[in-house]
Design an enzyme around this catalytic site. Structure first.
Site, PDB file in Angstrom:
ATOM      1  N   CYS A   1      -5.798  -2.782   1.990  1.00  0.00           N
ATOM      2  CA  CYS A   1      -5.909  -2.858   3.661  1.00  0.00           C
ATOM      3  C   CYS A   1      -7.190  -3.265   4.139  1.00  0.00           C
ATOM      4  O   CYS A   1      -7.926  -3.935   3.558  1.00  0.00           O
ATOM      5  CB  CYS A   1      -5.226  -1.303   4.130  1.00  0.00           C
ATOM      6  SG  CYS A   1      -4.838  -1.354   5.993  1.00  0.00           S
TER       7      CYS A   1
ATOM      8  N   LYS B   1      -9.069   3.813  -3.189  1.00  0.00           N
ATOM      9  CA  LYS B   1      -9.311   3.093  -2.089  1.00  0.00           C
ATOM     10  C   LYS B   1     -10.887   3.769  -1.866  1.00  0.00           C
ATOM     11  O   LYS B   1     -10.832   5.291  -1.594  1.00  0.00           O
ATOM     12  CB  LYS B   1      -8.373   3.157  -0.891  1.00  0.00           C
ATOM     13  CG  LYS B   1      -8.887   2.357   0.273  1.00  0.00           C
ATOM     14  CD  LYS B   1      -7.661   2.678   1.446  1.00  0.00           C
ATOM     15  CE  LYS B   1      -8.116   1.674   2.633  1.00  0.00           C
ATOM     16  NZ  LYS B   1      -6.891   1.879   3.863  1.00  0.00           N
TER      17      LYS B   1
ATOM     18  N   GLU C   1       0.762  -0.910   0.045  1.00  0.00           N
ATOM     19  CA  GLU C   1      -0.233  -0.138   0.197  1.00  0.00           C
ATOM     20  C   GLU C   1       0.779   1.209   0.017  1.00  0.00           C
ATOM     21  O   GLU C   1       1.927   1.404   0.837  1.00  0.00           O
ATOM     22  CB  GLU C   1      -0.929  -0.132   1.190  1.00  0.00           C
ATOM     23  CG  GLU C   1      -1.771   1.158   1.201  1.00  0.00           C
ATOM     24  CD  GLU C   1      -2.972   1.078   2.480  1.00  0.00           C
ATOM     25  OE1 GLU C   1      -3.877   1.802   2.604  1.00  0.00           O
ATOM     26  OE2 GLU C   1      -2.647   0.155   3.453  1.00  0.00           O
TER      27      GLU C   1
END
Length: 352
Positions: free
Chosen positions: A167, A133, A49
């Site tokens: 995540c 995200k 990430e």
């Protein structure tokens, strides 16, 4: 009929730290890792990430009012997509013959707004697209905006149908289901060094393990999960910029390759040792797995269960983002980030 080897791929999770907050040096490192992958016969690399320019660990460790200068610096160190740094990575992929899913902090063109993004690149260097995200977690909202449904996509790669999440986006079951509904075959999971954070030392890796195996089985996909360790460069940078802190330590990271029936094909690897966590996968295995459970088919029960996904553009560049066929060439306007010609963006040839 395809040959027995048609579905075979060699994939790897990049278990490595960036050159923290040094964008160009971190891109250099990404290029070197892609070149290494090419020499080692790896077809697809998945990076952690926000590998470029590094995950902003300070957001968890310092008071928000103390972060203003470093948050401004972080926006400046973030990259545009497409852009010169991404073009360098594309050229490396083309030279190496290896695809990549690169975690970046993406800066929205013409603004100081950033996203926690994954950039998808094919082995020929084609830029397939970007996933932003959907929901930055907790203090991440200080530095990253929310992504929209326009980037919640599975991409047609020469290696298979590839999608990804970052995540704790994996806790969003409907986001995972959106990828399942698009026929995902390979999942790119991007993580920071979560176990280095205060309060997560004993639970982070257990959580990641559970989420990765859950998606492998429920989506019937091969999962490539990449997490970076925190190194001394990161800790020294934060101490120099913001002062001492006790909330982030060195080490961590969790990287693995997981079969759809949840067997580890490589890893999990944790800790400071940097390496490519490499495994052979065979997409033909999905045929057998889906005899048992097919979440897009006989296990879907669409007459009972349904999913609505709003794919409309959220940000101003998503509805008409231009994906030129080559760097420097203007592309036509689109509604979903893809060129009207159907060609993804390739960088200018780089034979260096």
């Amino acid at each position: 009929m395809s040959s027995p080897a048609a579905g075979r791929r060699t994939v790897a999770a990049v278990h490595a730290a960036p050159v923290f907050m040094d964008t160009e040096a971190t891109v250099d490192k990404a290029v070197a890792l892609i070149e290494q992958a090419g020499r080692e016969g790896v077809d697809l690399l998945v990076f952690p990430e926000a590998f470029v320019p590094g995950y902003p660990y300070w957001i968890e460790a310092y008071a928000p009012l103390d972060q203003q200068a470093v948050n401004a610096a972080y926006a400046g160190a973030s990259v545009e997509v497409p852009g010169p740094q991404i073009a360098r990575v594309q050229s490396a992929c083309r030279r190496a013959g290896a695809g990549a899913v690169l975690g970046v902090s993406e800066r929205l063109v013409g603004t100081r707004t950033c996203f926690n993004s994954q950039v998808f690149i094919d082995p020929d260097g084609a830029l397939l697209g970007v996933h932003r995200k959907l929901q930055p977690t907790y203090a991440e909202r200080i530095v990253w905006a929310q992504g929209g449904g326009a980037t919640l996509r599975v991409f047609d790669s020469v290696l298979g149908r590839i999608g990804g999440l970052a995540c704790w986006e994996h806790t969003m079951n409907l986001a995972r289901q959106a990828l399942i509904a698009q026929g995902q075959e390979i999942h790119a999971a991007a993580w920071p060094g979560l176990s280095t954070m205060a309060g997560f030392q004993t639970v982070a890796d257990v959580q990641i393990d559970a989420m990765m195996k859950t998606h492998a089985l429920t989506a019937q996909v091969f999962v490539i999960s990449a997490g970076n360790p925190v190194d001394r460069t990161c800790l020294r940078w934060m101490a120099s910029a913001l002062g001492p802190q006790e909330h982030i330590t060195a080490g961590g990271g969790w990287s693995a390759v997981i079969h759809p029936f949840t067997e580890y094909l490589a890893g999990p690897h944790t800790g400071p040792e940097e390496r490519l966590v490499t495994a052979a996968i065979n997409l033909d295995d999905l045929d057998t797995v889906k005899v048992w459970v097919d979440s897009r088919g006989h296990y879907a029960r669409p007459e009972i269960l349904g999913l609505r996904v709003d794919h409309r553009p959220l940000w101003h560049d998503e509805g008409h983002r231009r994906w030129p066929s080559f760097a420097g060439e203007e592309g036509p306007e689109t509604t979903d980030g893809r060129p009207l010609s159907g060609r993804p963006w390739h960088p200018e040839p780089d034979d260096s």
